[in-house]
Design a protein around this motif. Structure first.
Motif, short mmCIF file in Angstrom:
data_model
loop_
_atom_site.label_atom_id
_atom_site.label_comp_id
_atom_site.label_asym_id
_atom_site.label_seq_id
_atom_site.Cartn_x
_atom_site.Cartn_y
_atom_site.Cartn_z
N ALA A 261 0.83 -1.21 0.00
CA ALA A 261 0.00 0.00 0.00
C ALA A 261 0.86 1.26 0.00
O ALA A 261 0.51 2.27 -0.63
N LEU A 262 2.00 1.21 0.69
CA LEU A 262 2.89 2.36 0.72
C LEU A 262 3.48 2.61 -0.67
O LEU A 262 3.52 3.76 -1.15
N LYS A 263 3.91 1.56 -1.35
CA LYS A 263 4.47 1.70 -2.69
C LYS A 263 3.43 2.24 -3.66
O LYS A 263 3.74 3.06 -4.53
N HIS A 264 2.18 1.79 -3.50
CA HIS A 264 1.11 2.28 -4.37
C HIS A 264 0.90 3.79 -4.16
O HIS A 264 0.73 4.55 -5.13
N ALA A 265 0.92 4.22 -2.90
CA ALA A 265 0.73 5.65 -2.60
C ALA A 265 1.87 6.49 -3.17
O ALA A 265 1.66 7.62 -3.62
N LEU A 266 3.08 5.94 -3.18
CA LEU A 266 4.24 6.68 -3.65
C LEU A 266 4.41 6.63 -5.16
O LEU A 266 5.24 7.34 -5.72
N ALA A 267 3.64 5.77 -5.82
CA ALA A 267 3.76 5.63 -7.28
C ALA A 267 2.82 6.56 -8.04
O ALA A 267 2.78 6.53 -9.27
N GLN A 268 2.07 7.40 -7.32
CA GLN A 268 1.14 8.30 -7.99
C GLN A 268 1.90 9.38 -8.77
O GLN A 268 2.96 9.84 -8.33
N PRO A 269 1.37 9.82 -9.90
CA PRO A 269 2.09 10.79 -10.76
C PRO A 269 2.42 12.10 -10.06
O PRO A 269 3.44 12.73 -10.37
N ALA A 270 1.58 12.55 -9.13
CA ALA A 270 1.80 13.85 -8.50
C ALA A 270 2.74 13.79 -7.30
O ALA A 270 2.93 14.78 -6.61
N THR A 271 3.33 12.63 -7.06
CA THR A 271 4.16 12.47 -5.86
C THR A 271 5.38 13.38 -5.86
O THR A 271 5.72 14.01 -4.88
N GLY A 272 6.07 13.46 -6.99
CA GLY A 272 7.28 14.28 -7.06
C GLY A 272 8.43 13.64 -6.30
O GLY A 272 8.49 12.42 -6.12
#
Length: 430
Positions: A261-272
């Protein structure tokens, strides 16, 4: 007026004071017949006597009755109060406090925490999101990852400058449950136990002493394994010392599901750019599919700025809604940095005519009626000195609770440990 900054992350609750004192405790508590023990002392018995040990009272802080009924605490807020009292006992009197909390706390919970602090006759000036303590110079937007004992928090931070001020603001947050340091440690200790059973037909977790020993060492093992590909893990058994080999790649595979779940949250395009909070830098090597940026400014420097800039302490305590933004004066920060750069910095510490290099971790002992210094950290030392970032950390074990001081590096400055005085000196061409 004495001021304090309290960072309320139960993985390591830390109080800084304007006098340079630092006290920290993990969020563990033991309730026994004599009272409540909090911090490392409680963690040292958490798996020996789990029926008397608590580690979720900050995460689930409330005033609902504890079951079974406890003699010294009616609810989690009472345990939290006891830990705060223990931390405050390790520093001089604090009259004003800024509170930094992770994003998982609700407004109701922060209000309860403020009530606990005020019950100790301390005025809470401001509540701010702790993700803002992770500062990245030169970035207009970045993502901060924090770990508590029970969960991870992913915060998107936006930065701007206006009239020589740097404004950092949390614009989005996501809480990742069951991804805290406790879950990581539990996953690894179970894996280690299984490997001992497979290779030696011995279960190191078959009794509470063995389970406690694994949990005492697992943090050091996982940090060591973040720097090397292979690690030898040894435990004591009735048949003597037994060892297994841990591979970094197998731990990466093991934690893959835990970090899903952490990797999914960090893989979002707007993460930067993604930045890990200071106490979890080791995590970067266990999530190889994510690129983490090294921080340009450490939280300790930002804490110094907050203490030195009056604007942070002018807020009215009548409005204690959590602030999702933090404003720092860039001109004052620049002046502090420039002054620091122009100074000569100490290289050694002087005791009884002998100079010891600050580049080494140093332990101070009392033996045969005199004090002596040794390199490396020793468990029975009266004090340990270590350079961290641009401060000298002095950890004293003379009093309880153990005190930590973060001291500015100034040539000629003296330090008192027990009955002796140490001096910071600069050795030229030595």
């Amino acid at each position: 007026m004495s001021r304090g900054i309290l960072i309320l992350n139960d993985q390591n609750i830390t109080l800084f004071t304007s006098a340079g004192e630092v006290v920290s405790e993990p969020g563990f508590a033991e309730l026994n017949k004599d009272g409540i023990i909090t911090g490392q002392g409680a963690r040292d018995s958490a798996w020996l006597e789990p029926q008397h040990n608590f580690c979720n009272y900050w995460y689930q802080i409330n005033q609902r009755p504890i079951k079974p009924t406890q003699k010294w605490a009616r609810h989690n807020a009472d345990i939290a109060y006891a830990q705060l009292r223990s931390i405050l006992a390790g520093v001089s009197t604090v009259q004003q406090l800024m509170l930094f909390v992770p994003g998982h706390f609700s407004d109701e919970q922060t209000a309860l925490i403020v009530g606990i602090i005020k019950a100790n006759s301390i005025d809470v000036i401001k509540i701010t999101d702790s993700a803002l303590l992770v500062s990245a110079m030169g970035l207009s937007r970045y993502t901060v990852v924090e770990l508590t004992l029970h969960q991870a928090i992913v915060s998107s931070v936006q930065c701007s400058t206006l009239h020589d001020q740097r404004v950092s603001k949390v614009i989005h947050q996501q809480i990742i449950p069951d991804t805290g340091s406790n879950q990581i440690h539990n996953t690894l200790t179970r894996h280690i136990g299984d490997k001992f059973i497979q290779q030696h037909r011995y279960d190191p977790m078959h009794n509470s002493e063995g389970e406690q020993a694994l949990h005492d060492n697992v943090d050091g093992w996982i940090r060591a394994l973040s720097r090397q590909n292979k690690l030898l893990v040894t435990v004591e058994s009735e048949a003597g010392h037994l060892s297994i080999s841990l591979q970094q790649d197998e731990v990466i595979d093991l934690l893959e599901q835990r970090f899903g779940a952490l990797k999914h949250a960090l893989a979002q395009p707007a993460t930067g750019e993604i930045i890990l909070a200071e106490n979890i830098d080791f995590l970067a090597n266990f999530v190889p599919t994510i690129v983490f940026k090294q921080k340009d400014v450490k939280s300790l420097v930002l804490i110094d700025e907050i203490f030195k800039q009056p604007c942070h302490w002018d807020a009215s305590s009548s409005s204690l809604i959590r602030d999702h933004s933090l404003v720092t004066d860039m001109k004052e920060s620049l002046d502090v940095s420039c002054n620091h750069d122009k100074r000569s910095l100490p290289t050694h510490i002087l005791l009884n005519g002998q100079a010891w290099p600050l580049a080494d971790k140093l332990s101070i002992h009392y033996h045969d009626n005199h004090y002596l210094v040794q390199t490396h950290q020793h468990d029975n030392a009266l004090a340990v000195l270590e350079l961290k970032q641009d401060r000298l950390v002095l950890r004293e074990a003379i009093d309880e609770p153990i005190r930590k001081h973060h001291l500015e590096l100034i040539v000629g400055r003296t330090l008192t440990v027990g009955d002796i005085t140490l001096q910071l000196i600069e050795v030229i061409d030595g």
